[in-house]
Design an enzyme around this catalytic site. Structure first.
Site: not given
Lengths: 131, 103
Positions: A78-79
């Site tokens: 997840c960025v």
């Protein structure tokens, strides 16, 4: 054949990080499909290539990174959770104005949005969470 | 394939990234049409009850159609939008959810 995705929120020091790795190996060796491994929360530290790789305490990071690079597992990080913890790829580092810094994301991992988590959730027959 | 998702929320707002990340994950699922349920445990409930902005935090969830529940005895007074349930009802919810995530 069923599609299996893993959600990994366990940080490198938690037993869940290694249990998730063993589960991913078992799925990859089976007739089932490892659809996606989604790293979130403290789990994103497993994708930090700058973690000390020889320390016994870093065994989970080392093993995850080795296997993701070798086996080309679909490893999605997840960025948002990654950037909060100082983990980025080259493109995100540039976007943040850190052009002198190269990315800290280990080989084979990809930064993605939470939409990829929903895709894993809706496309997989089974999602297993390791926290 | 998941058509309902139960989050068991253990982390309170304001302490680290845990609450925000849980909410973001739940909201994203709900925005994509996943039937999402949040079971708030005692610690986040106690912290929420003390916060002046609890109405805003909970409205964010209900705005996306997320149902929030808690064990009846854990639920402090004055938290709008959270249903207090007994153990049997919570057990049923857990059994019927196709996926459960504990954060």
């Amino acid at each position: 054949m069923i599609k299996v995705s893993l959600l990994v929120t366990a940080g490198p020091q938690r037993p869940g990080a290694l249990t998730a790795l063993h589960t991913a190996q078992a799925v990859a060796r089976s007739s089932h499909q490892l659809y996606r491994v989604f790293f979130y929360g403290e789990g994103v530290h497993l994708a930090n290539r700058l973690a000390c790789r020889d320390d016994a305490l870093c065994v989970a990071q080392r093993d995850w990174q080795t296997l993701v690079a070798e086996q080309r597992w679909p490893a999605a990080v997840c960025v948002g959770a990654a950037l909060k913890r100082g983990i980025s790829d080259d493109a995100e580092a540039r976007r943040a104005g850190l052009s002198a810094v190269s990315g800290t994301l280990a080989e084979g991992f990809t930064l993605v949005g939470l939409g990829d988590w929903v895709d894993a959730l809706t496309q997989s027959d089974r999602v297993v969470h390791f926290g | 394939m998941a058509d309902s998702l139960l989050f068991v929320v253990r982390q309170p707002p304001g302490r680290g990234a845990g609450w925000r990340e849980t909410i973001d994950m739940a909201l994203t699922g709900a925005a994509f049409g996943v039937d999402t349920l949040m079971w708030l445990e005692a610690t986040p409930l106690k912290v929420l009850a003390r916060r002046a902005d609890h109405g805003q935090l909970l409205a964010e969830l209900s705005g996306f159609g997320i149902r929030c529940v808690a064990r009846q005895e854990d639920l402090p007074a004055g938290l709008p939008g959270i249903e207090g349930l007994d153990s049997a009802a919570l057990h049923t919810l857990r059994r019927h959810a196709s996926q459960m995530v504990i954060l």
